[in-house]
Design a protein around this motif. Sequence first.
Motif, PDB file in Angstrom:
ATOM      1  N   GLN A 156       0.818  -1.202   0.000  1.00 29.22           N
ATOM      2  CA  GLN A 156       0.000   0.000   0.000  1.00 29.22           C
ATOM      3  C   GLN A 156       0.858   1.259   0.000  1.00 29.22           C
ATOM      4  N   LEU A 157       0.444   2.219  -0.819  1.00 24.49           N
ATOM      5  CA  LEU A 157       1.052   3.542  -0.847  1.00 24.49           C
ATOM      6  C   LEU A 157      -0.075   4.560  -0.770  1.00 24.49           C
ATOM      7  N   TYR A 158       0.064   5.537   0.118  1.00 20.73           N
ATOM      8  CA  TYR A 158      -0.974   6.534   0.332  1.00 20.73           C
ATOM      9  C   TYR A 158      -0.567   7.860  -0.293  1.00 20.73           C
ATOM     10  N   TYR A 159      -1.555   8.697  -0.630  1.00 21.78           N
ATOM     11  CA  TYR A 159      -1.242   9.992  -1.225  1.00 21.78           C
ATOM     12  C   TYR A 159      -2.211  11.063  -0.726  1.00 21.78           C
ATOM     13  N   PHE A 160      -1.791  12.319  -0.812  1.00 22.43           N
ATOM     14  CA  PHE A 160      -2.656  13.441  -0.472  1.00 22.43           C
ATOM     15  C   PHE A 160      -2.206  14.679  -1.246  1.00 22.43           C
ATOM     16  N   PRO A 161      -3.113  15.603  -1.575  1.00 21.36           N
ATOM     17  CA  PRO A 161      -2.728  16.830  -2.262  1.00 21.36           C
ATOM     18  C   PRO A 161      -1.958  17.740  -1.317  1.00 21.36           C
ATOM     19  N   ALA A 162      -0.967  18.455  -1.855  1.00 23.36           N
ATOM     20  CA  ALA A 162      -0.132  19.323  -1.021  1.00 23.36           C
ATOM     21  C   ALA A 162      -0.036  20.714  -1.648  1.00 23.36           C
ATOM     22  N   ILE A 163       0.134  21.707  -0.797  1.00 25.45           N
ATOM     23  CA  ILE A 163       0.339  23.068  -1.246  1.00 25.45           C
ATOM     24  C   ILE A 163       1.507  23.662  -0.478  1.00 25.45           C
ATOM     25  N   GLY A 164       2.350  24.426  -1.142  1.00 23.74           N
ATOM     26  CA  GLY A 164       3.518  25.000  -0.482  1.00 23.74           C
ATOM     27  C   GLY A 164       3.777  26.419  -0.954  1.00 23.74           C
ATOM     28  N   TYR A 165       4.667  27.092  -0.237  1.00 21.45           N
ATOM     29  CA  TYR A 165       5.014  28.465  -0.622  1.00 21.45           C
ATOM     30  C   TYR A 165       6.426  28.771  -0.137  1.00 21.45           C
ATOM     31  N   ASN A 166       7.209  29.422  -0.995  1.00 16.51           N
ATOM     32  CA  ASN A 166       8.434  30.057  -0.545  1.00 16.51           C
ATOM     33  C   ASN A 166       8.638  31.330  -1.373  1.00 16.51           C
ATOM     34  N   THR A 167       9.584  32.154  -0.982  1.00 16.05           N
ATOM     35  CA  THR A 167       9.725  33.472  -1.618  1.00 16.05           C
ATOM     36  C   THR A 167      10.299  33.390  -3.024  1.00 16.05           C
ATOM     37  N   THR A 168      10.927  32.260  -3.359  1.00 14.05           N
ATOM     38  CA  THR A 168      11.484  32.112  -4.701  1.00 14.05           C
ATOM     39  C   THR A 168      10.450  31.563  -5.677  1.00 14.05           C
ATOM     40  N   ASP A 169       9.811  30.448  -5.293  1.00 10.67           N
ATOM     41  CA  ASP A 169       8.849  29.803  -6.190  1.00 10.67           C
ATOM     42  C   ASP A 169       7.424  30.284  -5.978  1.00 10.67           C
ATOM     43  N   GLU A 170       7.196  30.959  -4.827  1.00  7.27           N
ATOM     44  CA  GLU A 170       5.855  31.375  -4.415  1.00  7.27           C
ATOM     45  C   GLU A 170       4.956  30.147  -4.257  1.00  7.27           C
ATOM     46  N   PHE A 171       3.686  30.241  -4.652  1.00  4.18           N
ATOM     47  CA  PHE A 171       2.768  29.136  -4.397  1.00  4.18           C
ATOM     48  C   PHE A 171       3.071  27.938  -5.294  1.00  4.18           C
ATOM     49  N   MET A 172       3.040  26.754  -4.690  1.00  2.00           N
ATOM     50  CA  MET A 172       3.299  25.519  -5.427  1.00  2.00           C
ATOM     51  C   MET A 172       2.232  24.486  -5.084  1.00  2.00           C
ATOM     52  N   LEU A 173       1.801  23.764  -6.083  1.00  2.00           N
ATOM     53  CA  LEU A 173       0.913  22.624  -5.882  1.00  2.00           C
ATOM     54  C   LEU A 173       1.717  21.342  -6.057  1.00  2.00           C
ATOM     55  N   ILE A 228      -0.567   2.157  10.845  1.00  2.00           N
ATOM     56  CA  ILE A 228       0.508   1.342  11.391  1.00  2.00           C
ATOM     57  C   ILE A 228       1.835   1.877  10.879  1.00  2.00           C
ATOM     58  N   LYS A 229       2.718   2.261  11.783  1.00  2.00           N
ATOM     59  CA  LYS A 229       4.011   2.800  11.375  1.00  2.00           C
ATOM     60  C   LYS A 229       4.924   1.661  10.946  1.00  2.00           C
ATOM     61  N   LYS A 230       5.516   1.788   9.767  1.00  2.00           N
ATOM     62  CA  LYS A 230       6.420   0.774   9.253  1.00  2.00           C
ATOM     63  C   LYS A 230       7.816   0.937   9.868  1.00  2.00           C
ATOM     64  N   ARG A 231       8.594  -0.135   9.826  1.00  2.00           N
ATOM     65  CA  ARG A 231       9.968  -0.065  10.325  1.00  2.00           C
ATOM     66  C   ARG A 231      10.786   0.933   9.505  1.00  2.00           C
ATOM     67  N   LEU A 232      10.512   0.979   8.199  1.00  4.92           N
ATOM     68  CA  LEU A 232      11.093   2.014   7.344  1.00  4.92           C
ATOM     69  C   LEU A 232       9.950   2.847   6.795  1.00  4.92           C
ATOM     70  N   SER A 233       9.823   4.084   7.278  1.00  5.69           N
ATOM     71  CA  SER A 233       8.761   4.967   6.836  1.00  5.69           C
ATOM     72  C   SER A 233       9.322   6.074   5.961  1.00  5.69           C
ATOM     73  N   PHE A 234       8.568   6.474   4.938  1.00  7.71           N
ATOM     74  CA  PHE A 234       9.048   7.541   4.077  1.00  7.71           C
ATOM     75  C   PHE A 234       7.893   8.404   3.615  1.00  7.71           C
ATOM     76  N   ILE A 235       8.216   9.631   3.214  1.00  9.81           N
ATOM     77  CA  ILE A 235       7.263  10.519   2.553  1.00  9.81           C
ATOM     78  C   ILE A 235       8.013  11.240   1.456  1.00  9.81           C
ATOM     79  N   ILE A 236       7.418  11.271   0.253  1.00  7.57           N
ATOM     80  CA  ILE A 236       7.969  11.968  -0.910  1.00  7.57           C
ATOM     81  C   ILE A 236       6.933  13.002  -1.331  1.00  7.57           C
ATOM     82  N   MET A 237       7.352  14.254  -1.513  1.00  9.75           N
ATOM     83  CA  MET A 237       6.388  15.296  -1.817  1.00  9.75           C
ATOM     84  C   MET A 237       6.874  16.187  -2.968  1.00  9.75           C
ATOM     85  N   PRO A 238       6.771  15.708  -4.215  1.00 11.28           N
ATOM     86  CA  PRO A 238       7.135  16.563  -5.347  1.00 11.28           C
ATOM     87  C   PRO A 238       6.142  17.720  -5.469  1.00 11.28           C
ATOM     88  N   MET A 239       6.680  18.933  -5.752  1.00 16.88           N
ATOM     89  CA  MET A 239       5.844  20.131  -5.833  1.00 16.88           C
ATOM     90  C   MET A 239       5.906  20.709  -7.253  1.00 16.88           C
TER      91      MET A 239
END
Length: 267
Positions: free
Chosen positions: A229-246, A256-267
């Motif tokens: 299983q892989l889970y996903y959610f929409p993300a929004i970000g902001y910084n002064t260089t790129d400004e708003f990012m989706l 359940i927390k896995k022994r190896l947990s990760f999160i990847i968030m391409p913007m």
Amino acid sequence: MVRRFGMDKIQNETAYKIPYTFLASRGLDQPIQLESDEFIEVNYGIIVYFKTAVAFHYLEQYLGKEKFDKAMQTYFDKWKFKHPYPKDLKKVFEDVTGENMDWFFDQLINTSNKIDIAVARIVNPSSPANNGKINVVLKNRGKMVAPVPVSTLSKEGDVIETKWTKPIADTVHMWFEADNVEVVMIDAQNVVLEVNRKNNVSRVKGIAKKNEPFDLQFLIGFDDPKKTQLYYFPAIGYNTTDEFMLGIGFYNSALIKKRLSFIIMPM
């Protein structure tokens, strides 16, 4: 919503495991047998009313309802209007069942050690030496001795045969009829107090037998040992260089927390 998050597949008994496994996977659970003031606030309810209930349901499934009921009724008759200790309950269960109950009363009740029994390998059922049977090898990868139910499943996911092991300390070999068997699974009924269930399933034939089908789910879901299983959610970000990012976030640990947990968030 129920179907989206996989709740339609959850039995009442299984639902009682969720609060325990949520904490246990994060190392926050405690032994059942503590003085009440030794429990942290969240664990008083989860350990006393959830983990304990699931533990005794697990014991009932292992012993069988007839033996379990006889032991409980004998305990009541012997100790009514008295003040028994846990050792007295253990002695009654051992006397009635004729089994050593150290694994349950000394380990499952007295410690926060985790059960982790894995399908180590499956010996090729087409081998002439196997006489049309499947040889399943189980390995204890945890710190606790425990019995587990092992089932063979058809291609459609129907249970063909289920056998319980005795408490496993190291390695155990089991034999099953090979006809129409596609998958071997530990705890198909989800009654064992096991946190890591990702090593419970193996296909009988093929390459990469233990790789489960991939499943992408929105936000959160209940762990399914038969899927990756892989889970996903929409993300929004902001910084002064790129400004708003989706963007979108992908992660592998939900309830359940896995022994190896990760999160990847391409913007």
